[in-house]
Structures are given as C-alpha cells and as structure tokens.
Design a protein around this motif. Structure first.
Motif, PDB file in Angstrom:
ATOM      1  N   LEU A 121       0.822  -1.221   0.000  1.00 50.65           N
ATOM      2  CA  LEU A 121       0.000   0.000   0.000  1.00 50.65           C
ATOM      3  C   LEU A 121       0.852   1.266   0.000  1.00 50.65           C
ATOM      4  N   ALA A 122       2.098   1.156   0.460  1.00 48.74           N
ATOM      5  CA  ALA A 122       2.979   2.318   0.585  1.00 48.74           C
ATOM      6  C   ALA A 122       3.439   2.824  -0.773  1.00 48.74           C
ATOM      7  N   ASP A 123       3.740   4.112  -0.819  1.00 49.87           N
ATOM      8  CA  ASP A 123       4.321   4.713  -2.016  1.00 49.87           C
ATOM      9  C   ASP A 123       5.817   4.429  -2.087  1.00 49.87           C
ATOM     10  N   VAL A 124       6.435   4.310  -0.921  1.00 44.15           N
ATOM     11  CA  VAL A 124       7.870   4.064  -0.806  1.00 44.15           C
ATOM     12  C   VAL A 124       8.092   3.070   0.327  1.00 44.15           C
ATOM     13  N   THR A 125       8.966   2.114   0.095  1.00 42.64           N
ATOM     14  CA  THR A 125       9.373   1.201   1.168  1.00 42.64           C
ATOM     15  C   THR A 125      10.886   1.251   1.301  1.00 42.64           C
ATOM     16  N   VAL A 126      11.337   1.117   2.532  1.00 45.38           N
ATOM     17  CA  VAL A 126      12.775   1.060   2.810  1.00 45.38           C
ATOM     18  C   VAL A 126      13.035  -0.244   3.544  1.00 45.38           C
ATOM     19  N   LEU A 127      13.848  -1.095   2.959  1.00 49.45           N
ATOM     20  CA  LEU A 127      14.199  -2.369   3.570  1.00 49.45           C
ATOM     21  C   LEU A 127      15.312  -2.157   4.589  1.00 49.45           C
ATOM     22  N   VAL A 128      14.991  -2.353   5.856  1.00 54.19           N
ATOM     23  CA  VAL A 128      15.971  -2.387   6.940  1.00 54.19           C
ATOM     24  C   VAL A 128      15.767  -3.764   7.582  1.00 54.19           C
ATOM     25  N   PRO A 129      16.575  -4.767   7.149  1.00 53.07           N
ATOM     26  CA  PRO A 129      16.239  -6.159   7.428  1.00 53.07           C
ATOM     27  C   PRO A 129      16.675  -6.718   8.781  1.00 53.07           C
ATOM     28  N   GLY A 130      16.400  -5.992   9.838  1.00 54.10           N
ATOM     29  CA  GLY A 130      16.705  -6.512  11.168  1.00 54.10           C
ATOM     30  C   GLY A 130      15.691  -7.555  11.595  1.00 54.10           C
ATOM     31  N   GLN A 131      16.114  -8.464  12.441  1.00 55.84           N
ATOM     32  CA  GLN A 131      15.239  -9.553  12.888  1.00 55.84           C
ATOM     33  C   GLN A 131      14.013  -9.021  13.614  1.00 55.84           C
ATOM     34  N   ILE A 132      12.860  -9.560  13.238  1.00 54.70           N
ATOM     35  CA  ILE A 132      11.619  -9.316  13.963  1.00 54.70           C
ATOM     36  C   ILE A 132      10.877 -10.634  14.161  1.00 54.70           C
ATOM     37  N   PHE A 133      10.755 -11.434  13.094  1.00 56.37           N
ATOM     38  CA  PHE A 133      10.068 -12.727  13.167  1.00 56.37           C
ATOM     39  C   PHE A 133      11.020 -13.913  12.988  1.00 56.37           C
ATOM     40  N   GLY A 134      12.233 -13.629  12.516  1.00 56.42           N
ATOM     41  CA  GLY A 134      13.176 -14.712  12.244  1.00 56.42           C
ATOM     42  C   GLY A 134      12.965 -15.355  10.882  1.00 56.42           C
ATOM     43  N   THR A 135      12.412 -14.574   9.941  1.00 54.74           N
ATOM     44  CA  THR A 135      12.159 -15.076   8.593  1.00 54.74           C
ATOM     45  C   THR A 135      12.896 -14.213   7.575  1.00 54.74           C
ATOM     46  N   PRO A 136      13.216 -14.756   6.397  1.00 52.26           N
ATOM     47  CA  PRO A 136      13.874 -13.951   5.370  1.00 52.26           C
ATOM     48  C   PRO A 136      13.019 -12.752   4.982  1.00 52.26           C
ATOM     49  N   PRO A 137      13.585 -11.634   4.639  1.00 54.58           N
ATOM     50  CA  PRO A 137      15.007 -11.372   4.395  1.00 54.58           C
ATOM     51  C   PRO A 137      15.761 -10.872   5.638  1.00 54.58           C
ATOM     52  N   GLU A 138      15.236 -11.139   6.822  1.00 52.59           N
ATOM     53  CA  GLU A 138      15.812 -10.610   8.059  1.00 52.59           C
ATOM     54  C   GLU A 138      17.234 -11.114   8.315  1.00 52.59           C
ATOM     55  N   VAL A 139      18.068 -10.230   8.869  1.00 50.99           N
ATOM     56  CA  VAL A 139      19.369 -10.614   9.401  1.00 50.99           C
ATOM     57  C   VAL A 139      19.073 -11.221  10.770  1.00 50.99           C
ATOM     58  N   SER A 140      19.513 -12.449  10.997  1.00 51.09           N
ATOM     59  CA  SER A 140      19.212 -13.116  12.260  1.00 51.09           C
ATOM     60  C   SER A 140      20.055 -12.532  13.390  1.00 51.09           C
ATOM     61  N   SER A 141      19.561 -12.745  14.611  1.00 45.07           N
ATOM     62  CA  SER A 141      20.178 -12.116  15.771  1.00 45.07           C
ATOM     63  C   SER A 141      20.184 -13.052  16.971  1.00 45.07           C
ATOM     64  N   VAL A 142      21.187 -12.870  17.836  1.00 42.94           N
ATOM     65  CA  VAL A 142      21.208 -13.575  19.123  1.00 42.94           C
ATOM     66  C   VAL A 142      20.329 -12.844  20.143  1.00 42.94           C
ATOM     67  N   GLN A 143      19.909 -11.624  19.780  1.00 43.21           N
ATOM     68  CA  GLN A 143      19.117 -10.808  20.688  1.00 43.21           C
ATOM     69  C   GLN A 143      17.653 -11.237  20.679  1.00 43.21           C
ATOM     70  N   PRO A 144      16.946 -10.943  21.765  1.00 42.09           N
ATOM     71  CA  PRO A 144      15.554 -11.374  21.826  1.00 42.09           C
ATOM     72  C   PRO A 144      14.648 -10.588  20.888  1.00 42.09           C
ATOM     73  N   MET A 145      13.662 -11.295  20.362  1.00 40.50           N
ATOM     74  CA  MET A 145      12.552 -10.727  19.618  1.00 40.50           C
ATOM     75  C   MET A 145      13.026  -9.746  18.538  1.00 40.50           C
ATOM     76  N   ALA A 146      12.576  -8.491  18.584  1.00 40.91           N
ATOM     77  CA  ALA A 146      12.892  -7.517  17.534  1.00 40.91           C
ATOM     78  C   ALA A 146      13.956  -6.514  17.962  1.00 40.91           C
ATOM     79  N   SER A 147      14.760  -6.853  18.957  1.00 34.79           N
ATOM     80  CA  SER A 147      15.771  -5.902  19.445  1.00 34.79           C
ATOM     81  C   SER A 147      16.677  -5.388  18.330  1.00 34.79           C
ATOM     82  N   LEU A 148      17.114  -6.283  17.450  1.00 35.69           N
ATOM     83  CA  LEU A 148      18.019  -5.862  16.379  1.00 35.69           C
ATOM     84  C   LEU A 148      17.358  -4.847  15.457  1.00 35.69           C
ATOM     85  N   LEU A 149      16.120  -5.081  15.054  1.00 33.07           N
ATOM     86  CA  LEU A 149      15.444  -4.118  14.184  1.00 33.07           C
ATOM     87  C   LEU A 149      15.247  -2.788  14.893  1.00 33.07           C
ATOM     88  N   GLU A 150      14.880  -2.823  16.154  1.00 27.91           N
ATOM     89  CA  GLU A 150      14.688  -1.580  16.922  1.00 27.91           C
ATOM     90  C   GLU A 150      15.970  -0.749  16.943  1.00 27.91           C
TER      91      GLU A 150
END
Length: 190
Positions: A121-150
């Motif tokens: 729905l967005a006019d523009v998207t910016v991919l910042v692939p930090g872990q949130i769900f643990g699914t691609p294209p996310e960069v995986s993390s040792v940190q809990p939940m969505a800490s890396l994306l935050e």
C-alpha cells in the motif's frame, strides 16, 4: 556463557550487517519524499516508537514540519503530506496506513518486510532487514525478539538525518537554535 565484550561485538556486527543491507535507492527515495512533504507524520508502536520519536525530533531540528501520529498537537494529514511508519507489520499500523492513503497522503514504510500488505500500500518502502520474526530477508540475531530491528532503525534514521543535514547544508548551530530551551542547560553548554 558469552562475556560482555563478546556480546558487544556480536550486537555491533549484527547492526552493521543490517545497515549495510539497506538498498541505496530506498534511502534516496525516502530523502526525496521527506524533502517534498508539506508535513511529515511518523508512526510506530512499542520499542520501535523510540527510534521514530528520535527521528521526528531530528526532522524538527532540521526545520521540517514533523509530528508524531496521535500526539495531541498533530494536525490533519492530507495531500502533500508524508506518513512514515517504522516496522509496519500489525493490523493497527495497516489501519493507520489505509487512513493516511484515504486522506491523500503519501506513505513510506521502513522495516524488514516491504513485501507485506503494508508495503504494497505504501508509495515508498525502505528495507531495513533486522530480525523481527526470524524469517527472510531478516538478518538473524542472538538478541531477543525484535531488538536488532529496533536498534537498527534508530541508527538508520540517525544516518538519514546526517544525509539530510549534508544535502541541505544545515549547520549544528541552526539545529541547536531549534532545540528546546526549556531544559535549563547552562549558557556555556547551550
């Protein structure tokens, strides 16, 4: 068990991997949208809101007319305005996006899943692939939940602020003049 210094290195490396994966074209489009917007409204929930509020403050310091969605002083949104949503993945964020689009505003989502309905729905998207769900294209993390994306969103938006400062030739003195003077900072530090 890892030591403090080992964990620092891991967290810094994870953030570097996320930030280096952001497509340059996405950054250029975001900056273009910010520069042409009459007003900018920003939305996020939970810990994602910390980075969003920091970005809103920097936009204000640079002279942009920026607001946080649902704050009492936030004006109507409409044609010529921009809504920026950090980590658009929930039903609430989807509703905010739909309302902004209905009002005629442009929408930018920033997060790990530009392929979702929110991003479509967005006019523009910016991919910042930090872990949130643990699914691609996310960069995986040792940190809990969505800490890396935050964390990555806070750093990403600070870098975008630096790019805008450079592009627009904004001085630190000019930004400081727009910073609140109600904090009581002594004159020699202000």
């Amino acid at each position: 068990m890892r030591s403090y210094r080992e964990l620092v290195q891991i967290v810094v490396d994870e953030n570097r991997r996320v930030l280096e994966a952001v497509p340059e074209k996405d950054i250029d489009r975001l900056i273009g949208e910010i520069e042409k917007a009459q007003t900018i409204q920003l939305y996020a929930m939970g810990r994602m809101q910390a980075s969003m509020r920091g970005f809103a403050m920097r936009l204000k310091h640079m002279g942009f007319d920026a607001y946080v969605v649902f704050d009492t002083t936030t004006p109507v949104i409409g044609p010529g305005d921009l809504l920026i949503v950090n980590c658009a993945v929930t039903a609430l964020e989807l509703e905010v996006i739909k309302l902004a689009k209905q009002a005629g505003a442009r929408v930018c989502t920033i997060g790990a899943h530009p392929e979702n309905e929110h991003g479509r729905l967005a006019d523009v998207t910016v991919l910042v692939p930090g872990q949130i769900f643990g699914t691609p294209p996310e960069v995986s993390s040792v940190q809990p939940m969505a800490s890396l994306l935050e964390q990555a969103l806070f750093l990403f938006e600070d870098v975008v602020a630096l790019l805008l400062i450079q592009k627009r030739g904004i001085s630190m003195a000019e930004m400081q003049r727009r910073h609140t003077n109600l904090e009581g900072v002594p004159g020699e530090f202000a």
